[in-house]
Design an enzyme around this catalytic site. Structure first.
Site: not given
Ligand code: NAP
Ligand code: HSE
Length: 430
Positions: A109, A136, A140, A205, A209
């Site tokens: 986002k 977002v 959903i 965040d 959204k």
């Molecule tokens: P996360 O658990 O922190 O995972 C990030 C991943 O990206 C890790 O594997 C990290 O590598 C890799 N990474 C980060 N920077 C990097 C770089 N410069 N070069 C190469 N690899 C890199 O994050 P996440 O929760 O999965 O979220 C990922 C995305 O989805 C974000 O944009 C977040 O806003 C979005 N999102 C998350 C959720 C949620 O519920 N978590 C929901 C909706 C959207 P390493 O493992 O080696 O550190």
């Molecule tokens: N950090 C975000 C949240 C992940 O708690 O809603 C989903 O976008």
């Protein structure tokens, strides 16, 4: 459009964290089903990570790389799925992928809210898909409905709970008396929070959204720094207790409204009446209410964060892109920003307010406070004197709907009054 049978589609995941892990698992466990659904075998050819030494249970070691060049230079990789988060190098990797003719899916986002125009235009020039349903409200479906299913409406308002972490924290604080820090630690452990949870708890965040939804719904670009954001870090157990006594629960709410003189785009805590549907949206659930002139009201509700709910939204986009590739078509629906509406300053919007004021406990003080509010055009709906101790009294006031500027002016006067000792709570009311 001609369908190609027996297609193999190679994809690369940028990121193997919470969401990347979920997407990888879905593809691994549903290969045959997805083949039947898309007409293509989806193969994860590369997974980009930062740190190759980390344990990656569930991942095939052979696909892991820490070198983006292996992905961008691989002509056989058709879809890049960006799940790293943050602005850089995500922006550069997405831009390079689009320039290389690859399709892009992202859950980021930050990227869409700040650079949506740039990468959206690039995708358009390249005739590529750029899909971001997971950016977002987690699982959903809201981007696709806003762009497609509701395209026949003039949408006037979107309101809802769009951050799972803060909704989880507020639910736990309110229902179990858990401390703020324990609830945040648990939300992080459950994979809901951003890499830097400041983005969640300060409302950034949710603000991103809101910017994305407003842009799509109102056909006018709204960027993150135009959204007013106020998080939950100042909400105390006392605020939650008083809210309960008055028949409310506190939620972090995002609002995007189209008004005659511009767009309102804001995120802030809000007292919601206990019988309002948003009050029942608990834990990591999100809910989005949309009002359109033809459809009237529609509510979406579901898991707003977490590994598999978010992977579900990402996978929906990946499957959509695969279907496009199988038919050699491009299903992208751009943001369609053919209007240029101003975004209003928060001072120019209206709200009801809940105020907690600690003042000297002596005759005339309540009248003084009431007259400051009256002089600033703030009308009082309810006032209750709560505790009295050591010469001070705690006043809880709920106002009628007032201009934000007027409440700010009244608060500035209170701050200069010696009889007003503290104003620990200022929260908007539904
Ligand atoms: P996360 O658990 O922190 O995972 C990030 C991943 O990206 C890790 O594997 C990290 O590598 C890799 N990474 C980060 N920077 C990097 C770089 N410069 N070069 C190469 N690899 C890199 O994050 P996440 O929760 O999965 O979220 C990922 C995305 O989805 C974000 O944009 C977040 O806003 C979005 N999102 C998350 C959720 C949620 O519920 N978590 C929901 C909706 C959207 P390493 O493992 O080696 O550190
Ligand atoms: N950090 C975000 C949240 C992940 O708690 O809603 C989903 O976008």
């Amino acid at each position: 459009m001609k369908k190609t049978d027996n297609r193999n589609i190679n994809i690369a995941l940028l990121g193997a964290g919470t969401v990347g892990g979920g997407v990888y698992r879905l593809i691994k466990e549903n290969r045959e089903e997805f083949k039947d659904r898309t007409g293509a075998v989806i193969n994860v050819k590369k997974v980009l990570v930062r740190d190759m030494s980390k344990d990656r249970t569930g991942f095939d070691k052979a696909v892991l790389t820490d070198d983006f060049n292996e992905i961008i230079s691989d002509k056989d990789i058709e879809i890049v799925v960006e799940l790293m988060g943050g602005l850089h190098p995500a922006l550069e990797y997405v831009t390079e992928s689009l320039k290389a003719g690859k399709q892009v899916v992202t859950a980021n986002k930050d990227l869409i809210a700040e650079h949506g125009e740039l990468i959206g235009n690039l995708a358009e020039q390249m005739g590529s898909d750029l899909l971001f349903e997971a950016a977002v409200a987690g699982a959903i479906p809201i981007i696709r409905p806003l762009k497609q299913s509701m395209a026949g409406n003039n949408i006037s308002e979107i309101m809802g709970i769009v951050n799972g972490t803060t909704n989880y924290i507020l639910t736990k604080m309110s229902e179990t008396g858990m401390s703020y820090s324990d609830a945040l630690a648990k939300a992080t452990e459950l994979g809901y929070a951003e890499a830097d949870p400041t983005a969640d708890v300060e409302g950034y965040d949710a603000g991103r959204k809101v910017a994305i939804m407003a842009t799509i719904a109102f056909h006018s670009r709204v960027v993150f720094n135009q959204v007013y954001t106020e998080g939950i870090t100042k909400i105390t157990a006392d605020d939650i207790r008083y809210a309960k006594e008055f028949g409310y629960v506190i939620k972090l709410v995002g609002v995007a409204k189209q008004t005659e003189n511009g767009i309102e785009a804001k995120v802030h805590p809000m007292l919601i009446p206990e019988d309002h549907p948003l009050a029942g949206v608990r834990d990591s659930y999100n809910a989005v209410f949309v009002h359109g002139d033809a459809m009237e009201d529609i509510t979406f509700m579901g898991r707003g964060a977490g590994m598999m709910p978010t992977a579900s939204a990402v996978m929906g986009d990946v499957i959509d892109v695969c279907r496009d590739l199988v038919y050699d078509s491009c299903g992208r629906v751009g943001c369609n920003c053919y209007k240029k509406m101003p975004v209003k300053r928060i001072e120019d919007s209206e709200s009801k307010f809940f105020l907690r004021i600690i003042a000297e406990d002596r005759p005339g003080v309540l009248a003084n406070i009431a007259s400051v509010l009256g002089n600033n055009d703030v009308s009082i709906a309810q006032v209750v004197q709560k505790s009295r101790k050591s010469g001070t009294a705690e006043l809880v006031i709920i106002t009628d709907t007032v201009l934000e500027k007027n409440i700010n002016d009244a608060l500035a006067v209170f701050k200069g009054m010696s009889v007003v000792k503290d104003i620990p709570g200022v929260i908007r009311v539904y």
